[in-house]
Enzyme design. Structure first.
Site, PDB file in Angstrom:
ATOM      1  N   ASP A 198     -10.882   3.071   3.697  1.00 12.26           N
ATOM      2  CA  ASP A 198     -11.309   1.668   3.627  1.00 12.26           C
ATOM      3  C   ASP A 198     -12.831   1.582   3.472  1.00 12.26           C
ATOM      4  O   ASP A 198     -13.357   0.532   3.123  1.00 12.26           O
ATOM      5  CB  ASP A 198     -10.888   0.922   4.898  1.00 12.26           C
ATOM      6  CG  ASP A 198      -9.703  -0.003   4.670  1.00 12.26           C
ATOM      7  OD1 ASP A 198      -9.462  -0.372   3.501  1.00 12.26           O
ATOM      8  OD2 ASP A 198      -9.034  -0.361   5.658  1.00 12.26           O
ATOM      9  N   GLN A 233      -4.695  -1.253   9.422  1.00 12.67           N
ATOM     10  CA  GLN A 233      -4.646  -2.608   8.857  1.00 12.67           C
ATOM     11  C   GLN A 233      -5.281  -3.616   9.816  1.00 12.67           C
ATOM     12  O   GLN A 233      -4.942  -3.652  11.002  1.00 12.67           O
ATOM     13  CB  GLN A 233      -3.185  -2.983   8.564  1.00 12.67           C
ATOM     14  CG  GLN A 233      -3.002  -4.322   7.896  1.00 12.67           C
ATOM     15  CD  GLN A 233      -3.588  -4.373   6.479  1.00 12.67           C
ATOM     16  OE1 GLN A 233      -3.421  -3.456   5.689  1.00 12.67           O
ATOM     17  NE2 GLN A 233      -4.285  -5.450   6.184  1.00 12.67           N
ATOM     18  N   LYS A 265       0.840  -1.207   0.000  1.00 13.29           N
ATOM     19  CA  LYS A 265       0.000   0.000   0.000  1.00 13.29           C
ATOM     20  C   LYS A 265       0.875   1.257   0.000  1.00 13.29           C
ATOM     21  O   LYS A 265       0.614   2.202  -0.752  1.00 13.29           O
ATOM     22  CB  LYS A 265      -0.945  -0.015   1.202  1.00 13.29           C
ATOM     23  CG  LYS A 265      -2.075  -1.029   1.024  1.00 13.29           C
ATOM     24  CD  LYS A 265      -2.842  -1.328   2.292  1.00 13.29           C
ATOM     25  CE  LYS A 265      -3.824  -2.462   2.022  1.00 13.29           C
ATOM     26  NZ  LYS A 265      -4.543  -2.914   3.218  1.00 13.29           N
TER      27      LYS A 265
END
Ligand code: NAD
Length: 307
Positions: A129, A106, A62
């Site tokens: 997200d 995460q 990422k």
């Protein structure tokens, strides 16, 4: 878009997620350059707690993708023993940081931390997200202009749209089945399909007669996490199959370290499904590469909205 569909030996067109993801990333990089020219550099902060090896790999990719897109990219790595309060304090700090437009924590988080509480601490405007209830709600009421949409279903929809375009079959009015009802994939995927005017069925662990339901679907999206659970023989001839599953199973022989080899398979029995489907995503190389590309796209969107 036809260049992202490849004729497979089995019959179906393969939807090349790597190629589509590369296109998305190129567009994001161009959009970022335009925004930078106006004095705003999109910023993404990725937070990793603990040393989960798979998470370390994801976080690294990422960060790399963010840099390739020209973003300001920061990574915060916290120890396994981090408390909920410490993690939330960091999220609050990032919420207040004007150089950061996207925050990603995460998952999974260590067991002393309540992931839902942490995700709800992220400002909805920076929730790249798309997991915050505000973004889930905006998606549910069909307000994609204001929502940040979860990356995996957003990427899956783009792959589906590419296949529909080439095959000349619009999504509207088609029977779609989504197998799996997680908040991360299944539910938002169903919302996206509904917004595209598909007739959507959601299947899950308590669904009866799954083979029959799949057999009536023009569009199948599998997000279960069980290797090759969706049998090729269930697929309606001519259907489009989007396989979100990523499952590691034993392979053949030993690797260079002398350990048993493993390989990745999806939730769909690929070779048998590819004989019947009109188009199908491979695993790996299908939905997987789209997730990171959509994360970059969401970060650019968040930065544009702020600008
Ligand atoms: P999850 O475990 O949160 O949800 C799985 C869902 O499958 C549940 O809703 C459950 O009801 C359903 N299910 C379980 N057994 C079933 C059965 N026998 N029949 C029908 N439904 C059943 O998983 P998730 O996070 O949604 O992920 C699903 C899969 O997608 C996993 O393989 C995961 O690795 C993969 N995934 C891939 C990406 C990507 O970037 N490509 C991103 C996220 C998840």
């Amino acid at each position: 878009m036809s260049d992202v569909l490849i004729q497979s030996d089995q019959g179906a067109l393969l939807i090349d997620g790597k190629a589509v993801a590369a296109q998305v990333l190129a567009e994001v990089a161009k959009g970022a350059a335009d925004l930078i020219a106006q004095g705003v550099r999109p910023g993404l902060a990725v937070v990793l707690v603990g040393e989960d090896p798979a998470s370390q790999v994801y976080v690294k990719s990422k960060g790399k993708a963010a840099e390739t897109c020209g973003f300001h990219s920061v990574q915060h790595t916290l120890g396994r023993e981090t408390t909920q309060a410490e993690l939330m304090a960091l999220v609050e700090k990032l919420n207040a940081d004007p150089a950061i437009h996207g925050i990603l924590v995460q998952l999974p988080l260590p067991k002393q931390i309540d992931a839902q509480v942490v995700l709800e601490t992220i400002s909805p405007a920076k929730d790249v997200d798309g997991f915050h209830p505000v973004n889930a709600g905006l998606l549910a009421i069909g307000d994609r202009k204001r929502a940040l949409v979860p990356c995996t279903p957003a990427g899956s929809l783009i792959l589906l749209q590419a296949a529909c375009l080439v095959l000349g079959c619009p999504i509207a009015g088609q029977n779609a089945v989504v197998i799996g009802r997680s908040n991360i994939v299944g539910k938002p995927m169903a919302q996206l399909l509904l917004a595209e005017s598909a007739t959507v069925t959601m299947a899950h662990s308590r669904t009866r007669d799954l083979a029959d339901i799949v057999g009536r679907a023009d569009i199948v999206v599998a997000a279960v996490g069980i290797p090759e659970m969706i049998k090729g023989a269930w697929i309606k001839p001519g259907a489009i199959v989007i396989d979100v599953g990523i499952n590691r199973v034993p392979g053949e022989g030993l690797n260079a370290k002398g350990e048993p080899k493993t390989r990745l398979v999806g939730d769909v029995e690929f070779s048998a499904a590819a004989v019947r489907a009109a188009a199908i995503t491979p695993v790996p190389g299908g939905v997987g590469p789209m997730t990171i590309a959509m994360l970059m796209s969401n970060t650019l969107t968040a930065a544009r909205r702020k600008a």
